[in-house]
Design a protein around this motif. Structure first.
Motif, PDB file in Angstrom:
ATOM      1  N   GLU A 175       4.959  -6.672   4.732  1.00 40.50           N
ATOM      2  CA  GLU A 175       5.210  -7.914   4.003  1.00 40.50           C
ATOM      3  C   GLU A 175       3.940  -8.357   3.286  1.00 40.50           C
ATOM      4  O   GLU A 175       2.908  -8.557   3.912  1.00 40.50           O
ATOM      5  CB  GLU A 175       5.649  -9.016   4.970  1.00 40.50           C
ATOM      6  CG  GLU A 175       6.849  -8.652   5.848  1.00 40.50           C
ATOM      7  CD  GLU A 175       7.107  -9.697   6.915  1.00 40.50           C
ATOM      8  OE1 GLU A 175       6.461 -10.766   6.859  1.00 40.50           O
ATOM      9  OE2 GLU A 175       7.936  -9.444   7.798  1.00 40.50           O
ATOM     10  N   ALA A 176       4.028  -8.499   1.981  1.00 43.22           N
ATOM     11  CA  ALA A 176       2.931  -9.052   1.186  1.00 43.22           C
ATOM     12  C   ALA A 176       1.588  -8.415   1.524  1.00 43.22           C
ATOM     13  O   ALA A 176       0.637  -9.093   1.908  1.00 43.22           O
ATOM     14  CB  ALA A 176       2.862 -10.565   1.371  1.00 43.22           C
TER      15      ALA A 176
ATOM     16  N   LEU B 203      -3.310  -4.685   4.199  1.00 41.39           N
ATOM     17  CA  LEU B 203      -3.147  -3.425   3.476  1.00 41.39           C
ATOM     18  C   LEU B 203      -3.690  -3.564   2.054  1.00 41.39           C
ATOM     19  O   LEU B 203      -3.857  -4.663   1.537  1.00 41.39           O
ATOM     20  CB  LEU B 203      -1.663  -3.042   3.398  1.00 41.39           C
ATOM     21  CG  LEU B 203      -0.882  -2.896   4.697  1.00 41.39           C
ATOM     22  CD1 LEU B 203       0.589  -2.629   4.387  1.00 41.39           C
ATOM     23  CD2 LEU B 203      -1.460  -1.786   5.565  1.00 41.39           C
ATOM     24  N   SER B 204      -3.948  -2.426   1.478  1.00 40.65           N
ATOM     25  CA  SER B 204      -4.221  -2.366   0.040  1.00 40.65           C
ATOM     26  C   SER B 204      -3.227  -1.380  -0.556  1.00 40.65           C
ATOM     27  O   SER B 204      -2.666  -0.544   0.149  1.00 40.65           O
ATOM     28  CB  SER B 204      -5.665  -1.905  -0.231  1.00 40.65           C
ATOM     29  OG  SER B 204      -5.888  -0.611   0.303  1.00 40.65           O
ATOM     30  N   SER B 205      -2.975  -1.472  -1.838  1.00 42.02           N
ATOM     31  CA  SER B 205      -2.018  -0.574  -2.474  1.00 42.02           C
ATOM     32  C   SER B 205      -2.685   0.153  -3.636  1.00 42.02           C
ATOM     33  O   SER B 205      -3.670  -0.320  -4.210  1.00 42.02           O
ATOM     34  CB  SER B 205      -0.783  -1.344  -2.956  1.00 42.02           C
ATOM     35  OG  SER B 205      -1.138  -2.252  -3.983  1.00 42.02           O
TER      36      SER B 205
ATOM     37  N   PHE C 225       0.501   2.629   0.239  1.00 43.93           N
ATOM     38  CA  PHE C 225      -0.342   1.678   0.950  1.00 43.93           C
ATOM     39  C   PHE C 225      -1.465   2.375   1.707  1.00 43.93           C
ATOM     40  O   PHE C 225      -1.341   3.527   2.134  1.00 43.93           O
ATOM     41  CB  PHE C 225       0.486   0.865   1.950  1.00 43.93           C
ATOM     42  CG  PHE C 225       1.518  -0.016   1.309  1.00 43.93           C
ATOM     43  CD1 PHE C 225       1.144  -1.180   0.656  1.00 43.93           C
ATOM     44  CD2 PHE C 225       2.864   0.328   1.351  1.00 43.93           C
ATOM     45  CE1 PHE C 225       2.087  -1.997   0.060  1.00 43.93           C
ATOM     46  CE2 PHE C 225       3.812  -0.484   0.763  1.00 43.93           C
ATOM     47  CZ  PHE C 225       3.431  -1.647   0.106  1.00 43.93           C
ATOM     48  N   ASN C 226      -2.569   1.641   1.853  1.00 50.70           N
ATOM     49  CA  ASN C 226      -3.703   2.060   2.683  1.00 50.70           C
ATOM     50  C   ASN C 226      -4.046   0.928   3.646  1.00 50.70           C
ATOM     51  O   ASN C 226      -3.803  -0.251   3.354  1.00 50.70           O
ATOM     52  CB  ASN C 226      -4.947   2.342   1.822  1.00 50.70           C
ATOM     53  CG  ASN C 226      -4.944   3.744   1.258  1.00 50.70           C
ATOM     54  OD1 ASN C 226      -4.809   4.713   1.989  1.00 50.70           O
ATOM     55  ND2 ASN C 226      -5.078   3.846  -0.058  1.00 50.70           N
ATOM     56  N   TRP C 227      -4.621   1.286   4.788  1.00 53.98           N
ATOM     57  CA  TRP C 227      -5.171   0.258   5.672  1.00 53.98           C
ATOM     58  C   TRP C 227      -6.420  -0.312   5.022  1.00 53.98           C
ATOM     59  O   TRP C 227      -7.323   0.427   4.636  1.00 53.98           O
ATOM     60  CB  TRP C 227      -5.531   0.848   7.037  1.00 53.98           C
ATOM     61  CG  TRP C 227      -4.384   1.442   7.779  1.00 53.98           C
ATOM     62  CD1 TRP C 227      -4.174   2.760   8.050  1.00 53.98           C
ATOM     63  CD2 TRP C 227      -3.275   0.729   8.340  1.00 53.98           C
ATOM     64  NE1 TRP C 227      -3.012   2.929   8.741  1.00 53.98           N
ATOM     65  CE2 TRP C 227      -2.431   1.698   8.947  1.00 53.98           C
ATOM     66  CE3 TRP C 227      -2.908  -0.612   8.391  1.00 53.98           C
ATOM     67  CZ2 TRP C 227      -1.243   1.356   9.596  1.00 53.98           C
ATOM     68  CZ3 TRP C 227      -1.732  -0.964   9.031  1.00 53.98           C
ATOM     69  CH2 TRP C 227      -0.923   0.007   9.629  1.00 53.98           C
ATOM     70  N   GLN C 228      -6.476  -1.604   4.889  1.00 54.14           N
ATOM     71  CA  GLN C 228      -7.625  -2.236   4.248  1.00 54.14           C
ATOM     72  C   GLN C 228      -8.903  -2.005   5.045  1.00 54.14           C
ATOM     73  O   GLN C 228      -9.998  -1.963   4.487  1.00 54.14           O
ATOM     74  CB  GLN C 228      -7.362  -3.742   4.083  1.00 54.14           C
ATOM     75  CG  GLN C 228      -8.206  -4.405   3.023  1.00 54.14           C
ATOM     76  CD  GLN C 228      -7.806  -5.846   2.816  1.00 54.14           C
ATOM     77  OE1 GLN C 228      -8.316  -6.733   3.488  1.00 54.14           O
ATOM     78  NE2 GLN C 228      -6.870  -6.077   1.892  1.00 54.14           N
ATOM     79  N   SER C 229      -8.763  -1.860   6.358  1.00 49.77           N
ATOM     80  CA  SER C 229      -9.934  -1.683   7.221  1.00 49.77           C
ATOM     81  C   SER C 229     -10.362  -0.221   7.339  1.00 49.77           C
ATOM     82  O   SER C 229     -11.329   0.090   8.019  1.00 49.77           O
ATOM     83  CB  SER C 229      -9.630  -2.225   8.618  1.00 49.77           C
ATOM     84  OG  SER C 229      -8.520  -1.537   9.192  1.00 49.77           O
TER      85      SER C 229
END
Length: 283
Positions: free
Chosen positions: A201-202, A243-245, A256-260
């Protein structure tokens, strides 16, 4: 029954909760799925309370509660899940029965969960055996002038597994363990979860422990073995992972990627193909 059954949704799922709960072996599970022999079913309702995907429909059994106490009547005992619902929704606080009653095992199982949640347990009351006149069990159930008596079903409008989760709104009965290192964010778990316990979500991956009913469909569908369901109570607050996209330079998909974590160069499908056929770099 078959459409919502966890076994029908994922061939790796081996759920047999209804089979183990059925006192007459009316429900059977094999490689073709789960089947119900209606002739052997005695309508005890046990299967309703143990099915994690609410694949079984039917009326919940009626229970007569007097001053927070229920009698351990003859017949199949209720499941621990039903007792937990009666405890949370209808203030069940004690069971009246002989020490050898088959209800005792269900009460002990329910109390194990209640103790883990920090809730008051369900007491076990033995029938009075003194020589002095005392009400019989039948009179115990019928007296109403000086007692609060009501007939209830543990659940009616809401499916049993979801009702049990929402009954303890401030805690979760189980925990979703997610390995960010192993997860490729393919989304298989979010698509198969029947109760939206896992969602994107978002630009956030949300694990909502309180929604989890323990069907393990997410775990069984995960190709990376990144998910596990642990039957240990935890805080009801969901875990939110940012997340980042990005757009995959090889296939053009948005992924998507894990932001961390370090940004992956490709989407999970192209990464898998590159691992199988070589060349991890984008064209």
């Amino acid at each position: 029954m078959r459409a919502r059954c966890a076994r029908a949704k994922c061939r790796h799922n081996a759920c047999d909760a209804c089979v183990r709960a059925c006192p007459t072996q009316a429900i059977r599970a094999d490689s073709s799925g789960v089947s119900l022999n209606a002739r052997d079913c005695i309508r005890c309702g046990n299967c309703l309370f143990v099915c994690p995907t609410d694949a079984i429909e039917g009326p919940a059994p009626l229970r007569h509660i007097v001053d927070g106490t229920i009698e351990a009547v003859d017949g199949p005992p209720p499941t621990a899940q039903e007792l937990l619902l009666l405890h949370a929704a209808h203030r069940l606080r004690a069971v009246l029965g002989d020490a050898a009653s088959p209800w005792r095992a269900s009460v002990d199982a329910a109390n194990k969960t209640l103790n883990a949640l920090g809730r008051s347990p369900i007491d076990w009351k033995l029938p009075q055996t003194s020589a002095a006149p005392s009400p019989s069990r039948r009179a115990f159930l019928r007296r109403g002038s000086d007692r609060i008596a009501h007939i209830v079903a543990a659940t009616s409008a809401e499916p049993a597994s979801q009702a049990l989760c929402s009954a303890f709104h401030d805690v979760s009965l189980r925990r979703i363990d997610l390995s960010l290192d192993a997860c490729t964010l393919c989304g298989a778990c979010t698509r198969i979860c029947p109760h939206a316990a896992l969602s994107i979500e978002a630009l956030s991956f949300v694990t909502d422990h309180q929604r989890c009913t323990g069907c393990t469909l997410c775990r069984d569908s995960c190709l990376e073995s990144a998910i596990d369901i642990v039957d240990v109570p935890c805080a009801a607050a969901p875990d939110i992972h940012p997340l980042s996209s990005g757009e995959c330079p090889r296939c053009g998909r948005t992924f998507f990627n894990w932001q961390s974590r370090q940004t992956a160069p490709l989407c999970h499908i192209c990464r898998k193909r590159s691992m199988l056929y070589g060349d991890m770099s984008a064209p």
